[in-house]
Design a protein around this motif. Sequence first.
Motif, mmCIF file in Angstrom:
data_model
loop_
_atom_site.group_PDB
_atom_site.id
_atom_site.type_symbol
_atom_site.label_atom_id
_atom_site.label_comp_id
_atom_site.label_asym_id
_atom_site.label_seq_id
_atom_site.Cartn_x
_atom_site.Cartn_y
_atom_site.Cartn_z
ATOM 1 N N ALA A 1 -29.756 -4.495 11.760
ATOM 2 C CA ALA A 1 -30.493 -5.343 12.698
ATOM 3 C C ALA A 1 -31.326 -6.397 11.994
ATOM 4 O O ALA A 1 -31.653 -7.433 12.590
ATOM 5 N N ASP A 2 -31.677 -6.159 10.721
ATOM 6 C CA ASP A 2 -32.452 -7.144 9.972
ATOM 7 C C ASP A 2 -31.566 -8.227 9.365
ATOM 8 O O ASP A 2 -32.074 -9.206 8.809
ATOM 9 N N LYS A 3 -30.245 -8.066 9.481
ATOM 10 C CA LYS A 3 -29.314 -9.034 8.912
ATOM 11 C C LYS A 3 -28.441 -9.715 9.966
ATOM 12 O O LYS A 3 -27.899 -10.797 9.722
ATOM 13 N N VAL A 4 -28.278 -9.063 11.103
ATOM 14 C CA VAL A 4 -27.413 -9.587 12.158
ATOM 15 C C VAL A 4 -28.245 -9.825 13.409
ATOM 16 O O VAL A 4 -28.755 -8.889 14.020
ATOM 17 N N SER A 5 -28.386 -11.094 13.774
ATOM 18 C CA SER A 5 -29.168 -11.435 14.955
ATOM 19 C C SER A 5 -28.524 -12.643 15.649
ATOM 20 O O SER A 5 -28.151 -13.611 14.985
ATOM 21 N N ASP B 1 -33.214 0.163 10.137
ATOM 22 C CA ASP B 1 -32.626 -1.109 10.555
ATOM 23 C C ASP B 1 -31.134 -0.972 10.865
ATOM 24 O O ASP B 1 -30.526 -1.915 11.387
ATOM 25 N N VAL B 2 -30.542 0.181 10.542
ATOM 26 C CA VAL B 2 -29.142 0.434 10.894
ATOM 27 C C VAL B 2 -29.105 0.895 12.347
ATOM 28 O O VAL B 2 -29.681 1.929 12.700
ATOM 29 N N LYS B 3 -28.446 0.127 13.195
ATOM 30 C CA LYS B 3 -28.404 0.395 14.627
ATOM 31 C C LYS B 3 -26.956 0.558 15.085
ATOM 32 O O LYS B 3 -26.020 0.161 14.396
ATOM 33 N N PHE B 4 -26.809 1.108 16.282
ATOM 34 C CA PHE B 4 -25.474 1.300 16.868
ATOM 35 C C PHE B 4 -25.405 0.599 18.213
ATOM 36 O O PHE B 4 -26.339 0.666 19.013
ATOM 37 N N ALA B 5 -24.280 -0.088 18.462
ATOM 38 C CA ALA B 5 -24.088 -0.767 19.743
ATOM 39 C C ALA B 5 -22.691 -0.506 20.277
ATOM 40 O O ALA B 5 -21.717 -0.526 19.515
ATOM 41 N N VAL B 6 -22.604 -0.254 21.572
ATOM 42 C CA VAL B 6 -21.309 -0.162 22.248
ATOM 43 C C VAL B 6 -20.993 -1.547 22.796
ATOM 44 O O VAL B 6 -21.781 -2.111 23.562
ATOM 45 N N PRO B 7 -19.864 -2.146 22.395
ATOM 46 C CA PRO B 7 -19.525 -3.492 22.865
ATOM 47 C C PRO B 7 -19.422 -3.577 24.384
ATOM 48 O O PRO B 7 -19.148 -2.586 25.072
#
Length: 349
Positions: free
Chosen positions: A138-142, A241-247
Motif C-alpha cells: 500500500a505504500d508503493k501502489v496508490s 503495508d502489505v494488503k489484500f484486495a479482491v478485484p
Amino acid sequence: MKKASSRFARLSLAMLMSAPLAHAADLVVSNWDGYMAPETTDNFEKLTGAKVITDIHATNEEILTKVLANGGEGFDVLFVSSPAAEILHKKGLLAEIDPTKVPNLKNLYPEATRLEYDPGNHFSVPYAWGTTGICYRADKVSPAPDSWKQLLNPSDALKGKVTLLSTERWLMAAGFLANGWDVNDSNPAHIKAVRDQLLKARKRILGFDDTTFHAKLVSGETYMAHAFDGWCNYGTAENPDVKFAVPKEGSDLWVDTMVILKKSKNIDNAQAFVNFILTPKNHVWVVENVDYKIPNRVAMDGVDPALLAKFPNLTTTPAELLKMHLLRDVSDATHQAYTAAVRDVVTAP
C-alpha cells in the motif's frame, strides 16, 4: 506459533461421538504439510485409542495419482481441494459422510452445507476456504489496485514488480475473470484468448511465484502479487503495508475438504477423525496458525478479535465467499487445454 484459543474446553469422547468407535486400528490420513496441528494425531489417539499414521502430499495431483493407482485402498481420510473431491466421488471411491457419526457438522456455517459440488456434505466436509486476489504494498501502489487487468497488464511504474501464480487453475482464473468469464470456462476460444493475454503479461511481470510472493513484497522486490488470501497474511504479519484486495470483477472460491475413502478398513474411526477435526478447539488452529478462514462457525466465533483486525480478509463472510466463482472439476479435455495453455505461458522466454 500461536497458541490455540482457551475458550474451547476439552471435550469428552461422549460429546464428540454419537456412536461407539470400532476396535482401534491404524488410520492413514494424507494432508498437506503443516495444515493440521502437530498434536492432533496424538490427541486423537489418547481420546480414542486409534493410532493415526500421517502421509504428506504436496499437491492434489500427487495424492490423486496414489489413490487412483490403488483403487482407493491404503488411505482412510484425505485432505484435498474440492475439484479433487469431485473427481474421487465421480469415480465411486468416497464413502458417505454419516451425520450421526460426525455430529460436529452442526458447527459449520449454513453456507458450507450448500456448496454446489456437494450440497448437504454427503461425501466431503469443508476444512478451509478462501479466495485469491491482489496482494500489494500500500505504500508503493496508490490508489489501491481493484482489477485483474491491473495485475495482468501492469503499468510502466509496476513493470517487473509483479508476480503471478503459476498453478493452472488460478492462473487461468485470473485471465477468465479479467474478461468477465467464469473460472471454470471451457470455451476453447476463451482459453486461447486467456493464453494470449497471459503471454503478453509474461513480458511485463517479474515472474511466477506460488510460495514466496509474500516475502518478495516484504523485501520490496515486488509491489504487487497474484495471491491466496491467507498467504498474503504472511506478508502482512511482517509488514502492515502489505494488503489484500479482491478485484471488482470478483474472484474464485476455493475449498479444501476432508473425504473418507470407501475402501477404508476403519470407516468408523475415519468418521470419528473428521468429527474430531470439527471440534472448535481443534479446527480454530487453522485460523490461528495458518491464517486461513475456516467454514466452522463456532470456531470462527472464538477467534481473537485482534487477529481479525490484523488480517482483515479473515472477516470475509460466508455469504460474501459464496458470491465468488466456486472452483469445480472440469472435463478431461478442458483440463488438458488449461495445462497446455499454462505450459506455454510459464515456459515462454
